[in-house]
Design a protein around this motif. Structure first.
Motif, PDB file in Angstrom:
ATOM      1  N   ALA A   1     -14.691  35.362 -16.615  1.00 25.61           N
ATOM      2  CA  ALA A   1     -15.564  34.200 -16.460  1.00 25.61           C
ATOM      3  C   ALA A   1     -15.637  33.781 -14.998  1.00 25.61           C
TER       4      ALA A   1
ATOM      5  N   TYR B   1     -13.610  28.803 -19.177  1.00 26.99           N
ATOM      6  CA  TYR B   1     -13.246  28.061 -20.392  1.00 26.99           C
ATOM      7  C   TYR B   1     -11.747  27.811 -20.354  1.00 26.99           C
TER       8      TYR B   1
ATOM      9  N   LYS C   1      -9.757  23.270 -25.655  1.00 23.85           N
ATOM     10  CA  LYS C   1     -10.552  23.319 -26.889  1.00 23.85           C
ATOM     11  C   LYS C   1     -10.959  21.914 -27.306  1.00 23.85           C
TER      12      LYS C   1
ATOM     13  N   ASN D   1     -11.418  26.839 -33.307  1.00 24.85           N
ATOM     14  CA  ASN D   1     -11.377  27.407 -31.955  1.00 24.85           C
ATOM     15  C   ASN D   1     -12.672  27.136 -31.181  1.00 24.85           C
TER      16      ASN D   1
ATOM     17  N   ARG E   1      -5.151  34.540 -36.359  1.00 22.14           N
ATOM     18  CA  ARG E   1      -6.570  34.703 -36.044  1.00 22.14           C
ATOM     19  C   ARG E   1      -7.132  36.045 -36.475  1.00 22.14           C
TER      20      ARG E   1
ATOM     21  N   SER F   1     -11.027  34.776 -30.508  1.00 19.04           N
ATOM     22  CA  SER F   1     -10.743  34.349 -29.145  1.00 19.04           C
ATOM     23  C   SER F   1     -11.992  33.685 -28.587  1.00 19.04           C
ATOM     24  N   GLY F   2     -11.792  32.555 -27.902  1.00 15.69           N
ATOM     25  CA  GLY F   2     -12.939  31.801 -27.392  1.00 15.69           C
ATOM     26  C   GLY F   2     -13.769  32.587 -26.393  1.00 15.69           C
ATOM     27  N   SER F   3     -13.141  33.532 -25.719  1.00 18.84           N
ATOM     28  CA  SER F   3     -13.870  34.348 -24.742  1.00 18.84           C
ATOM     29  C   SER F   3     -14.474  35.609 -25.367  1.00 18.84           C
TER      30      SER F   3
ATOM     31  N   ARG G   1     -18.405  36.489 -25.595  1.00 19.71           N
ATOM     32  CA  ARG G   1     -19.029  36.942 -24.339  1.00 19.71           C
ATOM     33  C   ARG G   1     -18.976  38.455 -24.219  1.00 19.71           C
TER      34      ARG G   1
ATOM     35  N   SER H   1      -2.979  32.217 -23.060  1.00 26.33           N
ATOM     36  CA  SER H   1      -4.060  31.265 -22.763  1.00 26.33           C
ATOM     37  C   SER H   1      -4.141  30.222 -23.866  1.00 26.33           C
ATOM     38  N   ARG H   2      -3.995  30.688 -25.095  1.00 23.80           N
ATOM     39  CA  ARG H   2      -4.137  29.787 -26.251  1.00 23.80           C
ATOM     40  C   ARG H   2      -3.142  28.634 -26.166  1.00 23.80           C
TER      41      ARG H   2
ATOM     42  N   MET I   1      -3.676  26.446 -22.658  1.00 19.78           N
ATOM     43  CA  MET I   1      -4.790  25.488 -22.540  1.00 19.78           C
ATOM     44  C   MET I   1      -4.557  24.243 -23.405  1.00 19.78           C
TER      45      MET I   1
ATOM     46  N   ASP J   1      -7.705  34.587 -13.833  1.00 22.03           N
ATOM     47  CA  ASP J   1      -7.535  33.949 -15.148  1.00 22.03           C
ATOM     48  C   ASP J   1      -6.071  33.587 -15.372  1.00 22.03           C
TER      49      ASP J   1
HETATM   50  C1  DP6 Z   1      -8.432  31.714 -18.423  1.00 19.83           C
HETATM   51  O1  DP6 Z   1     -10.342  33.196 -24.873  1.00 19.83           O
HETATM   52  O2  DP6 Z   1      -8.003  34.000 -24.343  1.00 19.83           O
HETATM   53  O3  DP6 Z   1      -9.443  33.634 -19.391  1.00 19.83           O
HETATM   54  O4  DP6 Z   1      -9.730  31.087 -27.371  1.00 19.83           O
HETATM   55  O5  DP6 Z   1      -7.302  30.635 -27.310  1.00 19.83           O
HETATM   56  O6  DP6 Z   1      -8.114  32.989 -27.538  1.00 19.83           O
HETATM   57  P1  DP6 Z   1      -8.381  31.614 -26.983  1.00 19.83           P
HETATM   58  O7  DP6 Z   1      -8.342  31.746 -25.388  1.00 19.83           O
HETATM   59  P2  DP6 Z   1      -8.946  32.869 -24.455  1.00 19.83           P
HETATM   60  O8  DP6 Z   1      -8.964  32.050 -23.077  1.00 19.83           O
HETATM   61  C2  DP6 Z   1      -9.593  32.521 -21.921  1.00 19.83           C
HETATM   62  C3  DP6 Z   1      -9.180  31.677 -20.781  1.00 19.83           C
HETATM   63  C4  DP6 Z   1      -9.494  32.232 -19.404  1.00 19.83           C
HETATM   64  C5  DP6 Z   1     -10.844  31.717 -18.908  1.00 19.83           C
HETATM   65  C6  DP6 Z   1     -12.063  32.370 -19.530  1.00 19.83           C
HETATM   66  O9  DP6 Z   1     -12.036  33.572 -19.859  1.00 19.83           O
HETATM   67  O10 DP6 Z   1     -13.097  31.672 -19.637  1.00 19.83           O
END
Ligand code: DP6
Length: 332
Positions: free
Chosen positions: A23, A27, A30, A36, A80, A147-149, A152, A197-198, A201, A288
């Motif tokens: 990214a 992100y 949450k 998620n 998950r 996973s939130g990323s 993408r 990351s989970r 954050m 990251d």
């Molecule tokens: C720092 O997508 O790994 O890479 O949704 O909890 O699985 P979860 O988290 P994840 O977090 C990515 C965080 C990052 C920034 C980004 O890729 O946007």
């Protein structure tokens, strides 16, 4: 409910590959943990140089899902992975369990977005095996549960993920051909990160005094970044992407206990990139939740950037590649 699969029909299996993404507008945090849902949108580039390949087969003889990650069996009955598999089963109406084999050609869990490519490949292979249309928009939500990323990585080039009502939307904004960019992944450690990351954050949301400012200022960063991409304004995007990255790391550093993902070599590479850009090279850094640096540059200077960053003390190796394509089925 029990098996809806007719054993006489063709095997429910597929193989897919997906690339990790990084990214540029990030992100972190949450707005809802159970679904998620990210607190903020994000803008990413898909990394053509790295890949996850996932093979999936739904099998009437299995009593539960089986997951092998890089050849090692993982717990698959909860969490998950199970949520994604159950969502795919619900969408298709099939309730067979599956054997999933996933291989990364890069370090896993070391800040290289292995969960993004992993869940994008899983959802793409699972959908193909179950006969779900690849354009089904609910696949974006299923990948996001993993996973939130990950949504993408379903797309190639540059990808925008935004909050939309109770959910998220995700779309490609430029193809790999639209802008000749490369990413040099600078590896400074192959050791998996101590805090995922989970977890990290969520700790940031609960304890960093800067978390609210991060969320409040994020929409402006995202909107401006999309404008710079549309204008192909590399240097404006460079300044903004580094700012957004450092803002995220300010939140990480002020989390309790602190999340300090950088190593000395991480910082040395950041300084070197600053020198290169001051000398006129179109390159910027992003980092990251790990010690690796990703140097985004225009492809015509990728060799020069790779050489310069590979020579920084403490750098183990570099991997360079152009923007990649979205997740896709490569076999049955
Ligand atoms: C720092 O997508 O790994 O890479 O949704 O909890 O699985 P979860 O988290 P994840 O977090 C990515 C965080 C990052 C920034 C980004 O890729 O946007």
């Amino acid at each position: 409910m029990r098996l809806v699969h007719d054993n006489e029909s063709k095997p429910l299996r597929a193989v897919a590959i997906a690339h990790p993404n990084v990214a540029l507008i990030k992100y972190w945090g949450k707005r809802e943990v159970s679904a998620n849902l990210p607190a903020v949108g994000s803008l990413s580039v898909t990394l053509g140089a790295l890949a996850t390949e996932t093979r999936i087969e739904f099998d009437p003889s299995l009593e539960h899902d089986l997951l092998l990650l890089n050849g090692i069996e993982q717990p698959a009955g909860h969490g998950r992975l199970a949520a994604c598999m159950n969502a795919l089963r619900d969408l298709s109406g099939c309730d067979l369990y599956a054997r999933v084999e996933s291989e990364n050609d890069f370090p896993t869990g070391a800040g290289l977005a292995s969960s993004a490519s992993g869940y994008a490949a899983l959802v793409t292979a699972g959908a193909a095996a179950l006969g779900i249309d690849a354009h089904e928009t609910r696949l974006i939500d299923i990948a996001r549960i993993g996973s939130g990323s990950a949504p993408r990585s379903l797309f190639g080039g540059m990808v925008l993920l935004e909050n939309d009502g109770d959910g998220t939307v995700c779309e490609q904004i430029i193809t790999p051909e639209d802008w000749a960019l490369s990413v040099v992944v600078v590896i400074t450690s192959e050791v998996p990160k101590p805090v995922t990351s989970r977890d990290g954050m969520e700790q940031s949301r609960l304890s960093s005094p800067y978390y609210a400012a991060w969320v409040d200022t994020h929409a402006d960063d995202l909107r401006q970044a999309v404008g710079y991409v549309q204008d192909r304004d590399f240097f404006a995007l460079a300044e903004l992407a580094e700012h957004n990255c450092l803002k995220m790391h300010s939140v990480m550093l002020t989390t309790r206990p602190p999340l300090l993902y950088w190593l000395p070599a991480t910082l040395a590479v950041m300084h070197r990139i600053g020198e290169l850009r001051a000398g006129g090279l179109p390159v910027f850094f992003t980092i990251d939740a790990g010690p690796q640096v990703k140097a985004v540059c225009q492809t015509e200077v990728a060799d020069e950037v790779t050489g310069a960053l590979g020579a920084v003390p403490g750098v183990l190796r570099t991997i360079v590649g152009e923007l990649g394509y979205g997740a896709r089925v490569v076999g049955g």
